[in-house]
Design a protein around this motif. Structure first.
Motif, PDB file in Angstrom:
ATOM      1  N   ALA A 131       0.830  -1.203   0.000  1.00 12.65           N
ATOM      2  CA  ALA A 131       0.000   0.000   0.000  1.00 12.65           C
ATOM      3  C   ALA A 131       0.862   1.251   0.000  1.00 12.65           C
ATOM      4  CB  ALA A 131      -0.929  -0.004   1.219  1.00 12.65           C
ATOM      5  N   THR A 132       1.946   1.236   0.819  1.00 11.30           N
ATOM      6  CA  THR A 132       2.864   2.382   0.868  1.00 11.30           C
ATOM      7  C   THR A 132       3.502   2.634  -0.488  1.00 11.30           C
ATOM      8  OG1 THR A 132       3.359   1.956   3.201  1.00 11.30           O
ATOM      9  CG2 THR A 132       4.942   3.300   1.974  1.00 11.30           C
TER      10      THR A 132
ATOM     11  N   ILE B 238       0.897   4.075  -2.986  1.00 16.65           N
ATOM     12  CA  ILE B 238       0.579   5.481  -2.706  1.00 16.65           C
ATOM     13  C   ILE B 238       1.729   6.389  -3.141  1.00 16.65           C
ATOM     14  CG2 ILE B 238       0.151   7.156  -0.855  1.00 16.65           C
ATOM     15  CD1 ILE B 238      -1.341   4.876   0.626  1.00 16.65           C
ATOM     16  N   GLU B 239       2.954   5.977  -2.856  1.00 20.05           N
ATOM     17  CA  GLU B 239       4.114   6.784  -3.258  1.00 20.05           C
ATOM     18  C   GLU B 239       4.164   6.971  -4.767  1.00 20.05           C
ATOM     19  OE1 GLU B 239       7.491   4.754  -1.742  1.00 20.05           O
ATOM     20  OE2 GLU B 239       7.278   5.546   0.316  1.00 20.05           O
TER      21      GLU B 239
ATOM     22  N   ALA C 109      -0.175  10.794  -1.123  1.00 15.08           N
ATOM     23  CA  ALA C 109      -1.535  10.926  -0.576  1.00 15.08           C
ATOM     24  C   ALA C 109      -2.195  12.227  -1.017  1.00 15.08           C
ATOM     25  CB  ALA C 109      -1.475  10.849   0.956  1.00 15.08           C
TER      26      ALA C 109
ATOM     27  N   VAL D 239      -4.466  11.998  -4.085  1.00 15.03           N
ATOM     28  CA  VAL D 239      -5.625  11.104  -4.047  1.00 15.03           C
ATOM     29  C   VAL D 239      -6.864  11.863  -3.595  1.00 15.03           C
ATOM     30  CG1 VAL D 239      -6.605   9.000  -3.056  1.00 15.03           C
ATOM     31  CG2 VAL D 239      -4.146   9.133  -3.545  1.00 15.03           C
TER      32      VAL D 239
ATOM     33  N   VAL E 130     -10.791   6.633  -2.920  1.00 12.58           N
ATOM     34  CA  VAL E 130     -10.412   5.298  -3.376  1.00 12.58           C
ATOM     35  C   VAL E 130     -11.534   4.321  -3.057  1.00 12.58           C
ATOM     36  CG1 VAL E 130      -9.196   4.843  -1.209  1.00 12.58           C
ATOM     37  CG2 VAL E 130      -8.663   3.466  -3.210  1.00 12.58           C
TER      38      VAL E 130
ATOM     39  N   PHE F 171      -8.442   4.224  -7.737  1.00 14.78           N
ATOM     40  CA  PHE F 171      -8.144   5.551  -7.201  1.00 14.78           C
ATOM     41  C   PHE F 171      -8.754   6.635  -8.099  1.00 14.78           C
ATOM     42  CE2 PHE F 171      -4.683   2.862  -5.712  1.00 14.78           C
ATOM     43  CZ  PHE F 171      -4.526   3.261  -4.381  1.00 14.78           C
TER      44      PHE F 171
ATOM     45  N   VAL G 290      -4.429   0.512   2.221  1.00 15.91           N
ATOM     46  CA  VAL G 290      -4.369   1.838   1.602  1.00 15.91           C
ATOM     47  C   VAL G 290      -5.198   2.837   2.402  1.00 15.91           C
ATOM     48  CG1 VAL G 290      -5.090   3.185  -0.411  1.00 15.91           C
ATOM     49  CG2 VAL G 290      -3.832   1.043  -0.728  1.00 15.91           C
TER      50      VAL G 290
ATOM     51  N   GLN H  58      -3.687   3.948   5.641  1.00 15.83           N
ATOM     52  CA  GLN H  58      -2.610   4.933   5.520  1.00 15.83           C
ATOM     53  C   GLN H  58      -3.125   6.304   5.077  1.00 15.83           C
ATOM     54  OE1 GLN H  58       0.959   3.564   3.516  1.00 15.83           O
ATOM     55  NE2 GLN H  58       0.572   1.436   4.109  1.00 15.83           N
ATOM     56  N   LEU H  59      -4.140   6.302   4.192  1.00 19.40           N
ATOM     57  CA  LEU H  59      -4.694   7.570   3.725  1.00 19.40           C
ATOM     58  C   LEU H  59      -5.597   8.208   4.763  1.00 19.40           C
ATOM     59  CD1 LEU H  59      -5.674   6.680   0.036  1.00 19.40           C
ATOM     60  CD2 LEU H  59      -3.715   8.040   0.781  1.00 19.40           C
TER      61      LEU H  59
END
Length: 664
Positions: free
Chosen positions: A175-176, A179-180, A185, A188, A191, A200, A244, A247-248
């Motif tokens: 997930a990291t 996203i990178e 983030a 975005v 999602v 996304f 995801v 983290q978001l």
């Protein structure tokens, strides 16, 4: 092996999961379970455990038990679309502890049926692959809170090690990395996920590094469609999605939209498995579903307006009110406005059904009913004719035919479908800072232009050819012409192909004072009324009776839209039996050479069959044909055309997202 029980969340008939009318659940994509066709409103908890999810639309509830079972209760099919007025009341929230059989809310079955949705309640164990060895439903009548299924849990060694630190780290790490490589983030907007993809909505897709993401361990591919940046994961999609969102932040995820996306993907998979004939049947059913679904919100108003127009017809027929008096004009405006501006309303409702912008399509409907456009269509100077069309305008010097769109629905539904395809593309190619102005501007211009310059003339040409053929057949045999027109005229109404017949009727009355053709058209209205009358008398479903009785009165008052779109066409066989009745009535009308001296038809228009020179057989022929018409359509519909089971089994229109689906 441990065995646990799932109780039925509602009272009704418990059915196998593979028989429910939803491919996502019936194909087991959400896990093992069962369905219930409910006959009571009370909803109870199916297990003892914690509430882990309550959909914003209240149509779905998630539970987790001490044994680790994740249970989803889905209230109705396609009821996620009723978000503006949810037919559910729940007394629980996320985090609450419940016991199996506890009352947790109600679902309004009548409201769901009225909205054209199915009331089937579905229970699925969403982590069946990890937890369930066997699920055995107890089919048949079941009470809420009674045992609905027994579940054999998998032994500990069979469990998938989803809870280990290594596994959790794997998904968190993926997930990291994702996203990178999609721009961080900050890039975005939101999602969701479907059965195989994390989808996304990015602020700028150009910031995403496609090649790097494709080569990440755990990623199958990258796709871009429908304004989404789609990362194809496969079976572990929910794990990656959860990582995801973690983290978001929870504000970025949308579980309701994810469920709809999963349903979209499953429907596309189901489409691929269909035979060509099944695809034709499915497409026709979907078209009818969209037409009836788009009309449902205004059916009650159409029925009321039809009755008002019938009353006005009686007042003018008996010389109580003059057709030129202000009283007539005011009452006529009350009864006629919903029909005159129907494209606006249908544009709005069809757009909601098909996934385009309702406001924009309402404006397109306003363009089609704009007084100056209507004036060109009705009184514009005709310069030439082409393929049966009167060329009555020009567009940048190009000769065109402008048709009248008042009372019409099909062009707006076609426009809404086109807008659903056009809008995502416009949002992709137009920079964000310019979308507010240029997306609606281009949609209105392009959709209105397509309807006015292309779709309208095509429909006019087809209807003109049909009208010419009908006139030729009538000249050869009034009875055969009556049979054909009586059987198919209301089909022409659905697709707007009947408009070329109306000028023929108007010309007949203007030049000769009467119209044999209009008498046959009147018989089709009576037939629709006879069919819906049978349903009103036969059905025991309150929502059906509430609509069928006004629709009956409206049809006998000469306005068939509520009967057709609200009941007969929606339930399929009833429209066929009504059309058979219309064919018989039209045949008798032609055979007896029934004539008509006015426009108002159906039973309310009986005075139109009185010869101004003196009562003749046309008046009695009208009543004979109408009586037989009603008997045939009523009897066939009562016996073969409808049952209350149809209310539960009716196929609703495809959800708006289905039609916008791109690559799965």
């Amino acid at each position: 092996m441990k065995r646990v029980q799932l109780v039925s969340p509602i009272t009704g008939q418990l059915i196998p999961l593979n028989t429910v009318k939803d491919p996502v659940f019936s194909q087991g994509m959400m896990g093992q379970g069962f369905g219930i066709e409910p006959d009571q409103d009370q909803v109870v908890a199916p297990v003892t455990g914690k509430i882990t999810m309550v959909a914003a639309t209240l149509h779905a509830i998630g539970f987790t038990t001490a044994d680790g079972l994740e249970v989803l209760v889905h209230l109705g099919i396609d009821t996620v679309e009723l978000k503006d007025n949810p037919p559910f009341k729940l007394n629980i929230k996320v985090g609450d502890e419940v016991r199996a059989g506890d009352a947790i809310g109600t679902m309004d079955l009548a409201a769901i049926q009225t909205a054209g949705k199915q009331t089937t309640v579905i229970l699925a164990v969403t982590n069946s692959n990890d937890k369930v060895s066997q699920l055995a439903p107890k089919l048949g009548a079941v009470k809420a809170g009674a045992v609905g299924a027994e579940v054999d849990l998998k032994a500990a060694e069979e469990k998938k090690p989803v809870a280990t630190a290594a596994t959790g780290d794997k998904y968190d790490q993926l997930a990291t990395q994702i996203i990178e490589n999609i721009g961080g983030a900050d890039n975005v907007k939101s999602v969701i996920h479907c059965i195989t993809r994390v989808r996304f909505y990015l602020k700028d897709e150009a910031k995403a590094n496609d090649d790097t993401i494709r080569n990440l361990k755990g990623v199958i591919d990258v796709a871009k469609a429908g304004g989404q940046y789609q990362v194809v994961i496969g079976p572990a999609v929910t794990d990656v999605y959860d990582a995801v969102v973690k983290q978001l932040g929870p504000g970025f995820g949308d579980d309701d939209a994810s469920m709809v996306a999963m349903e979209k993907e499953a429907n596309k998979a189901a489409w691929k498995k269909m035979t060509p004939w099944q695809k034709v049947k499915h497409s026709f059913s979907a078209l009818i579903g969209v037409i009836t679904g788009s009309m449902i919100p205004v059916i009650g108003l159409l029925a009321a307006s039809g009755i008002l127009k019938g009353v006005l017809a009686l007042l003018t027929s008996f010389k109580i009110v003059s057709a030129t008096a202000p009283t007539y004009v005011i009452i006529n405006a009350m009864g006629d406005s919903v029909f005159y501006f129907l494209p606006i309303f249908v544009g709005f409702t069809a757009a909601k059904k098909l996934g385009s912008d309702p406001i924009i399509m309402g404006i397109v409907g306003g363009v089609l009913t704009y007084p100056a456009i209507v004036n060109i269509a009705t009184t514009g100077k005709v310069t030439s004719h082409l393929l049966g069309m009167a060329i009555n305008a020009d567009f940048f010097g190009l000769p065109v035919h402008v048709a009248s769109y008042t009372y019409s629905i099909f062009p707006m539904i076609a426009g809404a479908w086109l807008a659903a395809k056009l809008e995502p593309w416009l949002k992709r190619v137009i920079p964000t800072v310019l979308r507010m102005i240029f997306v609606p501007l281009l949609e209105v211009v392009l959709i209105s232009g397509v309807i006015l310059l292309f779709l309208g003339p095509i429909i006019t040409a087809l209807s003109g050819a049909l009208a010419l053929g009908i006139v030729k057949i009538y000249e050869l045999s009034p009875a055969i012409s009556g049979l054909i027109i009586g059987g198919f005229y209301q089909v022409l109404v659905i697709f707007g192909l009947h408009w070329a017949i109306i000028p023929i009727v108007a010309n007949d009355i203007a030049t000769t004072g009467h119209s044999y053709l209009n008498a046959i058209v009147s018989a089709t209205m009576v037939a629709q009324g006879g069919a819906v009358l049978a349903i009103a008398m036969k059905s025991k479903v309150a929502s059906i009776k509430e609509l069928a009785w006004p629709a009956t009165i409206s049809a006998f008052s000469g306005v068939t839209e509520p009967a057709m779109y609200g009941i007969n066409l929606k339930y399929g066989r009833a429209f066929v039996t009504a059309s058979i009745g219309g064919a018989v009535g039209g045949f008798l009308t032609g055979l007896m050479h029934v004539n008509m001296w006015g426009f108002a038809g159906s039973l309310i228009g009986f005075t139109s069959f009185v010869n101004p020179k003196g009562l003749d057989f046309s008046f009695w022929g009208f009543w004979i044909a109408s009586l037989v018409d009603i008997i045939v359509s009523f009897t066939l519909t009562y016996m073969f055309g409808f049952s209350d089971a149809d209310v539960k089994n009716v196929k609703t229109a495809p959800k708006k997202k289905h039609l916008g689906e791109q690559a799965a």
